[in-house]
Scaffold this motif. Structure first.
Motif, short mmCIF file in Angstrom:
data_model
loop_
_atom_site.label_atom_id
_atom_site.label_comp_id
_atom_site.label_asym_id
_atom_site.label_seq_id
_atom_site.Cartn_x
_atom_site.Cartn_y
_atom_site.Cartn_z
N LEU A 79 -3.05 5.38 -2.90
CA LEU A 79 -1.91 4.81 -4.09
C LEU A 79 -2.11 3.35 -4.04
CD1 LEU A 79 0.98 5.43 -5.68
CD2 LEU A 79 2.09 4.86 -3.44
N TYR A 80 -1.88 2.88 -5.31
CA TYR A 80 -2.05 1.41 -5.33
C TYR A 80 -0.55 1.08 -6.25
CZ TYR A 80 -3.36 1.07 -10.52
OH TYR A 80 -3.32 1.51 -11.81
N MET B 112 -1.91 1.25 -0.55
CA MET B 112 -1.42 1.91 0.57
C MET B 112 -2.32 2.67 1.47
SD MET B 112 1.19 2.74 2.32
CE MET B 112 2.64 2.38 1.37
N LYS B 113 -2.46 1.97 2.50
CA LYS B 113 -3.30 2.82 3.60
C LYS B 113 -2.07 3.40 4.84
CE LYS B 113 -7.35 0.09 2.83
NZ LYS B 113 -8.23 -1.14 3.20
N GLU C 140 -2.53 -6.05 0.56
CA GLU C 140 -3.04 -6.69 -0.63
C GLU C 140 -4.57 -6.45 -0.88
OE1 GLU C 140 -2.30 -10.66 -3.61
OE2 GLU C 140 -1.09 -10.30 -1.59
N ALA C 141 -5.13 -5.69 -1.64
CA ALA C 141 -6.38 -5.22 -1.96
C ALA C 141 -7.22 -6.44 -2.64
CB ALA C 141 -6.75 -4.08 -2.57
N MET D 127 5.41 -3.53 -13.61
CA MET D 127 4.94 -2.83 -12.39
C MET D 127 4.54 -1.57 -12.70
SD MET D 127 8.15 -2.55 -9.65
CE MET D 127 8.48 -4.42 -9.72
N PHE D 128 3.68 -1.12 -12.09
CA PHE D 128 3.18 0.22 -12.17
C PHE D 128 2.45 0.68 -10.85
CE2 PHE D 128 0.40 -2.39 -14.86
CZ PHE D 128 -0.80 -1.88 -14.13
N VAL D 129 2.32 2.10 -10.60
CA VAL D 129 1.58 2.49 -9.52
C VAL D 129 0.82 3.36 -10.10
CG1 VAL D 129 3.40 2.70 -7.70
CG2 VAL D 129 3.27 4.42 -9.16
N GLY D 130 -0.57 3.67 -9.22
CA GLY D 130 -1.77 4.46 -9.96
C GLY D 130 -2.60 4.96 -8.59
N THR D 131 -3.81 5.09 -8.88
CA THR D 131 -4.61 5.75 -7.64
C THR D 131 -6.01 5.17 -7.95
OG1 THR D 131 -5.37 7.78 -8.90
CG2 THR D 131 -3.38 7.88 -7.20
N LEU D 132 -6.41 4.73 -6.64
CA LEU D 132 -7.76 4.07 -6.52
C LEU D 132 -8.61 4.97 -5.36
CD1 LEU D 132 -7.35 0.29 -7.20
CD2 LEU D 132 -8.66 1.78 -8.72
N SER D 133 -9.42 5.52 -5.90
CA SER D 133 -10.35 6.20 -4.60
C SER D 133 -9.50 7.20 -3.92
CB SER D 133 -11.20 5.39 -3.67
OG SER D 133 -12.04 4.61 -4.51
#
Length: 384
Positions: free
Chosen positions: A265-266, A282-283, A288-289, A256-262
């Motif tokens: 945080l994802y 995260m909004k 779930e995108a 599992m990992f976290v990152g950024t999209l636009s």
């Protein structure tokens, strides 16, 4: 354009790529003054972020000398425009001619924090080629350092760029954690007194989103997989917990990992090959995108939405069966509406094969000298 009002000039110029703007500085003193102004730099950056434009994919070799692919990278870092992704251009980064391994900590507003295991950290703007070397840090660290991991981001309230370093001390296990913060405005490190009762199963560097640096951690030192996210507020310099999305079988998660999209945080988790790759964004809360069928690869990472938002660029790796072989990495656009790969895999010519790290960086005019003073490269700092 010189006869046009300043605000109209700014609006027109803010739509252009950084490479063009850098050339325009030679047109006149007034043009140079306009393009160097903090007002214009922020307008240009804001438009680039809002329109998802002027993005570059930055690729570097993962710092692991035991990996067969490391010799192909030889400390090199490459850039490719996200609009075309057909040609990689080698960049002259601050640690290019230094010994030791160099890795990318994170990117924010066009700046990249680089870490070299012999020369510590530098902030670097690949578009303007400006960089600042951090003051020496490692000299007073004790011998019983267990693990060190960093994060980098922007404190919008104080208009400052900061690096936060977590140092976990211990011999065979973590005994306590020290937290240090670097401020670009003061060009200095300082220790902060906070409680950090967490442990990192995988000491990966943090991810910046919404004014915070995020790490996957556990509050149980016996866990080998994270059970929550801890976020460091760059303004208040305090930690708070962010729960993970609901996972039905957390114990079956492989990675599992976290990152950024636009800028958001994802969270992403990978199970075995029979299950899809699930991505939450995260909004106000976790949503779930999208979900992507697991390809042949053993590692799948979302990198960036397309300008239209209908596709997402994915990084995919298939580990080599023989340790003497090179891992196979590929990029591909995934069509979110039709739930399939949009086209053949993306090939960036001129970039080495093998294990690598990838981040998306917006091209910007953000000036390090505006924060840390003129002649920032090699400027001495202090530890307090």
């Amino acid at each position: 354009m010189a006869k046009l009002p300043t605000d109209i000039n700014m609006d027109i110029l803010s739509r252009l790529p950084v490479k063009c703007l850098l050339r325009f500085k030679c047109v006149s003193k007034s043009f140079c003054s306009l393009l160097d102004s903090q007002e214009f730099i922020k307008i240009h950056l804001k438009r680039s972020i809002e329109t998802n434009s002027n993005l570059s994919l930055i690729l570097s070799g993962t710092p692991a000398s035991i990996l067969p692919s490391s010799c192909y990278w030889d400390g090199k870092i490459f850039s490719a425009s996200l609009d075309s992704l057909n040609l990689g251009v080698e960049l002259d980064h601050p640690f290019k001619n230094c010994k030791g391994e160099t890795l990318m900590i994170d990117s924010c507003n066009g700046l990249i924090a680089l870490q070299n295991d012999e020369n510590d950290i530098a902030l670097w703007n690949p578009a303007t080629k400006e960089h600042v070397m951090f003051p020496e840090f490692w000299s007073d660290l004790k011998d019983n350092v267990y693990v060190v991991f960093d994060g980098f981001g922007y404190d919008a309230v104080n208009d400052d760029y900061k690096v936060v370093r977590l140092i976990q001390f211990g011999t065979e296990s973590v005994e306590y954690t020290e937290v240090d913060v670097y401020s670009l405005r003061t060009n200095s490190w300082r220790r902060i007194r906070v409680d950090f009762p967490y442990y990192s199963p995988r000491p990966w560097n943090g991810t910046f989103a919404d004014g915070h640096v995020h790490w996957l951690v556990t509050n149980n030192p016996e866990d080998d997989i994270a059970n929550l996210i801890v976020a460091f507020d760059l303004k208040s310099e305090e930690f708070h917990e962010v729960p993970l999305p609901h996972l039905e079988n957390r114990n079956e998660v492989l990675v599992m990992f976290v990152g950024t999209l636009s800028g958001r945080l994802y969270f992403c988790c990978l199970y075995d090959h029979s299950r899809p790759v699930n991505v939450w964004v995260m909004k106000e809360s976790w949503t779930e995108a999208f979900s992507i069928p697991r390809r042949v690869g053993d590692y799948v990472k979302p990198l960036s939405y397309s300008k239209s938002g209908g596709k997402i660029l994915m990084d995919n790796c298939e580990y080599a069966e023989d340790e003497d072989d090179i891992d196979i990495w590929e990029l591909f656009w995934y069509d979110l509406q039709n739930q399939r790969a949009a086209a053949d895999q993306v090939t960036i010519h001129g970039v080495p094969q093998g294990w690598r790290d990838t981040i998306v960086c917006v091209d910007s005019l953000v000036s390090l000298a505006a924060y840390a003073g003129s002649g920032v490269a090699g400027r001495e700092g202090r530890m307090s």
